[in-house]
Design a protein around this motif. Sequence first.
Motif, PDB file in Angstrom:
ATOM      1  N   LEU A   1       0.460  -1.368  -0.367  1.00 27.58           N
ATOM      2  CA  LEU A   1       0.463  -0.043  -0.147  1.00 27.58           C
ATOM      3  C   LEU A   1       0.645   1.150  -0.496  1.00 27.58           C
ATOM      4  CD1 LEU A   1      -2.008  -1.155   2.948  1.00 27.58           C
ATOM      5  CD2 LEU A   1      -3.163  -1.552   0.291  1.00 27.58           C
ATOM      6  N   THR A   2       1.655   1.424   0.847  1.00 24.68           N
ATOM      7  CA  THR A   2       2.440   2.508   0.813  1.00 24.68           C
ATOM      8  C   THR A   2       4.528   2.573   0.247  1.00 24.68           C
ATOM      9  OG1 THR A   2       4.294   1.059   2.829  1.00 24.68           O
ATOM     10  CG2 THR A   2       2.138   2.881   2.808  1.00 24.68           C
ATOM     11  N   ASN A   3       5.128   3.002   0.033  1.00 27.12           N
ATOM     12  CA  ASN A   3       6.269   3.412  -0.578  1.00 27.12           C
ATOM     13  C   ASN A   3       7.328   3.624  -0.162  1.00 27.12           C
ATOM     14  OD1 ASN A   3       6.517   5.971  -1.300  1.00 27.12           O
ATOM     15  ND2 ASN A   3       4.973   5.996  -2.365  1.00 27.12           N
ATOM     16  N   LYS A   4       8.800   3.386  -0.290  1.00 28.10           N
ATOM     17  CA  LYS A   4       9.893   4.035   0.157  1.00 28.10           C
ATOM     18  C   LYS A   4       9.432   5.443   0.907  1.00 28.10           C
ATOM     19  CE  LYS A   4      13.110   4.495  -3.464  1.00 28.10           C
ATOM     20  NZ  LYS A   4      13.695   4.352  -4.469  1.00 28.10           N
ATOM     21  N   ASP A   5       8.739   5.792   0.039  1.00 26.06           N
ATOM     22  CA  ASP A   5       8.789   7.938  -0.338  1.00 26.06           C
ATOM     23  C   ASP A   5       7.941   8.110   1.197  1.00 26.06           C
ATOM     24  OD1 ASP A   5      10.986   8.448  -1.987  1.00 26.06           O
ATOM     25  OD2 ASP A   5       9.481   8.151  -3.112  1.00 26.06           O
ATOM     26  N   TYR A   6       7.025   7.316   1.276  1.00 30.86           N
ATOM     27  CA  TYR A   6       5.832   7.606   2.629  1.00 30.86           C
ATOM     28  C   TYR A   6       5.299   5.637   2.820  1.00 30.86           C
ATOM     29  CZ  TYR A   6       1.703   9.402   4.103  1.00 30.86           C
ATOM     30  OH  TYR A   6       0.157  10.004   4.622  1.00 30.86           O
ATOM     31  N   THR A   7       5.161   5.854   4.403  1.00 29.35           N
ATOM     32  CA  THR A   7       5.251   4.551   4.779  1.00 29.35           C
ATOM     33  C   THR A   7       4.594   4.890   5.385  1.00 29.35           C
ATOM     34  OG1 THR A   7       6.774   5.458   6.597  1.00 29.35           O
ATOM     35  CG2 THR A   7       8.383   4.161   5.273  1.00 29.35           C
ATOM     36  N   ILE A   8       3.781   3.375   6.671  1.00 27.13           N
ATOM     37  CA  ILE A   8       2.518   3.553   7.260  1.00 27.13           C
ATOM     38  C   ILE A   8       2.965   4.281   8.628  1.00 27.13           C
ATOM     39  CG2 ILE A   8       1.315   2.964   9.356  1.00 27.13           C
ATOM     40  CD1 ILE A   8       1.313   1.553   6.328  1.00 27.13           C
ATOM     41  N   ASP A   9       4.415   4.244   8.507  1.00 27.08           N
ATOM     42  CA  ASP A   9       5.143   5.294   9.798  1.00 27.08           C
ATOM     43  C   ASP A   9       4.145   7.126   9.753  1.00 27.08           C
ATOM     44  OD1 ASP A   9       5.399   3.201  11.881  1.00 27.08           O
ATOM     45  OD2 ASP A   9       7.778   3.326  11.125  1.00 27.08           O
ATOM     46  N   ASP A  10       5.465   7.440   8.330  1.00 28.22           N
ATOM     47  CA  ASP A  10       4.270   8.662   7.891  1.00 28.22           C
ATOM     48  C   ASP A  10       3.241   8.800   7.704  1.00 28.22           C
ATOM     49  OD1 ASP A  10       7.270   9.264   7.180  1.00 28.22           O
ATOM     50  OD2 ASP A  10       7.078   7.849   5.063  1.00 28.22           O
ATOM     51  N   PHE A  11       2.387   7.739   7.450  1.00 23.69           N
ATOM     52  CA  PHE A  11       0.697   7.988   7.899  1.00 23.69           C
ATOM     53  C   PHE A  11       0.016   7.991   8.984  1.00 23.69           C
ATOM     54  CE2 PHE A  11      -2.666   5.978   8.473  1.00 23.69           C
ATOM     55  CZ  PHE A  11      -4.099   6.161   7.297  1.00 23.69           C
ATOM     56  N   ILE A  12       0.240   7.691   9.906  1.00 28.89           N
ATOM     57  CA  ILE A  12       0.381   8.189  11.168  1.00 28.89           C
ATOM     58  C   ILE A  12       0.562   8.956  12.188  1.00 28.89           C
ATOM     59  CG2 ILE A  12       0.836   6.781  13.422  1.00 28.89           C
ATOM     60  CD1 ILE A  12       1.190   4.480  12.326  1.00 28.89           C
ATOM     61  N   GLU A  13       2.146  10.055  11.221  1.00 21.84           N
ATOM     62  CA  GLU A  13       2.572  10.622  11.426  1.00 21.84           C
ATOM     63  C   GLU A  13       1.846  12.031  11.256  1.00 21.84           C
ATOM     64  OE1 GLU A  13       4.838  12.511  14.193  1.00 21.84           O
ATOM     65  OE2 GLU A  13       4.901  10.634  14.654  1.00 21.84           O
ATOM     66  N   GLU A  14       0.924  11.690   9.583  1.00 21.66           N
ATOM     67  CA  GLU A  14      -0.075  12.700   9.793  1.00 21.66           C
ATOM     68  C   GLU A  14      -1.321  12.646   9.816  1.00 21.66           C
ATOM     69  OE1 GLU A  14      -0.910  14.066   4.474  1.00 21.66           O
ATOM     70  OE2 GLU A  14      -0.023  12.507   5.122  1.00 21.66           O
ATOM     71  N   LEU A  15      -1.582  11.350  10.343  1.00 20.19           N
ATOM     72  CA  LEU A  15      -2.612  11.116  10.932  1.00 20.19           C
ATOM     73  C   LEU A  15      -2.787  12.715  12.511  1.00 20.19           C
ATOM     74  CD1 LEU A  15      -3.322   7.739  10.510  1.00 20.19           C
ATOM     75  CD2 LEU A  15      -4.815   9.008  10.009  1.00 20.19           C
ATOM     76  N   LYS A  16      -2.109  12.180  12.996  1.00 16.88           N
ATOM     77  CA  LYS A  16      -1.806  13.434  14.590  1.00 16.88           C
ATOM     78  C   LYS A  16      -1.639  14.341  14.055  1.00 16.88           C
ATOM     79  CE  LYS A  16       1.180   9.576  16.575  1.00 16.88           C
ATOM     80  NZ  LYS A  16       2.532   9.615  17.211  1.00 16.88           N
ATOM     81  N   GLN A  17      -0.925  15.193  12.735  1.00 16.73           N
ATOM     82  CA  GLN A  17      -0.566  16.222  12.337  1.00 16.73           C
ATOM     83  C   GLN A  17      -2.029  17.305  11.122  1.00 16.73           C
ATOM     84  OE1 GLN A  17       1.659  16.509   9.261  1.00 16.73           O
ATOM     85  NE2 GLN A  17       3.988  15.918  10.834  1.00 16.73           N
ATOM     86  N   LYS A  18      -3.326  15.798  10.866  1.00 21.09           N
ATOM     87  CA  LYS A  18      -4.466  16.113  10.735  1.00 21.09           C
ATOM     88  C   LYS A  18      -5.700  16.603  11.347  1.00 21.09           C
ATOM     89  CE  LYS A  18      -3.418  16.131   5.824  1.00 21.09           C
ATOM     90  NZ  LYS A  18      -3.629  15.835   4.597  1.00 21.09           N
TER      91      LYS A  18
END
Length: 370
Positions: A57-74
Amino acid sequence: MKFDRTTAGFRFQQKSEDSTSLFNQLLEIFKELITHTSGDVDEAIDWLKELDKAYQLTNKDYTIDDFIEELKQKGYLKEEVAQKGTPQLKITDKTEQAIRKRALEQIFGKLKKSGRGQHSSKYTGNQGEFTGDLKNYQFGDSLDHVSMTESLKNAQSRGFDSKLTEDDLVVKDLYYKTQMSTVLMIDISHSMILYGEDRITPAKKVAMALAELITTRYPKDSLDIIVFGNDAWTVKIKDLPYLNVGPYHTNTVAGLNLAMKILRRKKQANKQIFMITDGKPSCLKLNDGRYYKNSVGLDDYITNKCYQKAAEARKLNIPITSFMIASDPYLQEFIKDFTKANQGKAYYSGLKGLGEMIFEDYEKNRKKKL
C-alpha cells in the motif's frame, strides 16, 4: 508540483493523482479498520501494516509511520497517557465524525445512485422541502415544481425538434416536514460474533450512518440508540465506533421497555422502533433482580413476555420494524408472531442490504403519519 531529473536537466510536472491521494487512500482503509476494531488504534494499525506487507500500500517515500504522523498532524489521532503511564494513541472527535460520514456514504450513497425519486410515499403535494433531487413527474405533482431546464433537456435528447411531452417532465423532489422519533435497538449478545460471521460491525455502520443522516438532513428528528444483551442501555452517537459485543444472552424485553420509556417522553407524533437482532430472546430479568436464562430453543415464558411488549407498543402507536439477520425457520416464526402482535413489519435480511432496507424504511415512515 514535483520535478523529475532527466538527461535534459530538470522537468517540472503536475503531481500525479495517485501520489496526492495516498494519504486519503490509506485513510479510507484506516476508517474501515477502526470500525472493525471498535476504536482500538493499535490493533487497526497492526492490521494496516499486515495489509501493507501483502498489497504494498505504501512506498519507500511514504511509509505507514509517515501516515501515522500525518494522522496526528491533521487531527485524526491524539496521544493520551494510559493507566501505566505510557502514551497511547486514540481517535479524535474528527475521526468519529469521519467514520459516521463514511458509513452514510457507503449505505445511503447507494440509494442516491439508484435513481430519482425512489423513496416511495403515498402523499403528494407541495407541503415539503426540496431534497435537491429530481424525480419523474406523476399525476398530482405541483406544476410549480417542474424543472423546465431538465425537462427540456429530456425532450431534446430525442431530437432538437422534439416536442415536450409528459414523459419528459421532471419535478423537484420534496420531503415532508413530519418529525420522527426513532429508537434503534442493536443486539450485542455473544451470537453477534459467533459462527465465523461479524454481525456487529454492519449493525454499527447502520447506526452511525442513520445518526449522520438525521443530524445533517433531519435535525428536528430524534434518534436514540439502545444496545441490549442481558440488560439494555443507551449509547451516545460518539460511542458507536467503540461498540462491541459482550458475553451476553438476549434480553429483548429489556430493550423494548427502555425504547418505549424513551419514546413516551418524545413530543413528536410519529414514533418508531427499529430492532436489529440475529437470535432468539433468551433472557429476562426477574422482579427480585435474578436473571432467567434459557438458550435452548424458544422458551414460552420469555417469548410470551416479548409478545406482550409488542402489543403494548402497538397500543402506544409505536410500530416496531424487526431486521432479522438469521435464517433459522423457528426464529423467523417467532419474529412473525412478534410482528403480528405489534402490527409492525419484519425483514429477513441477512447482512447484505441491511443498511439500504433500514434507510428506505426510515425515509418512507417519516413522510407519513404512522
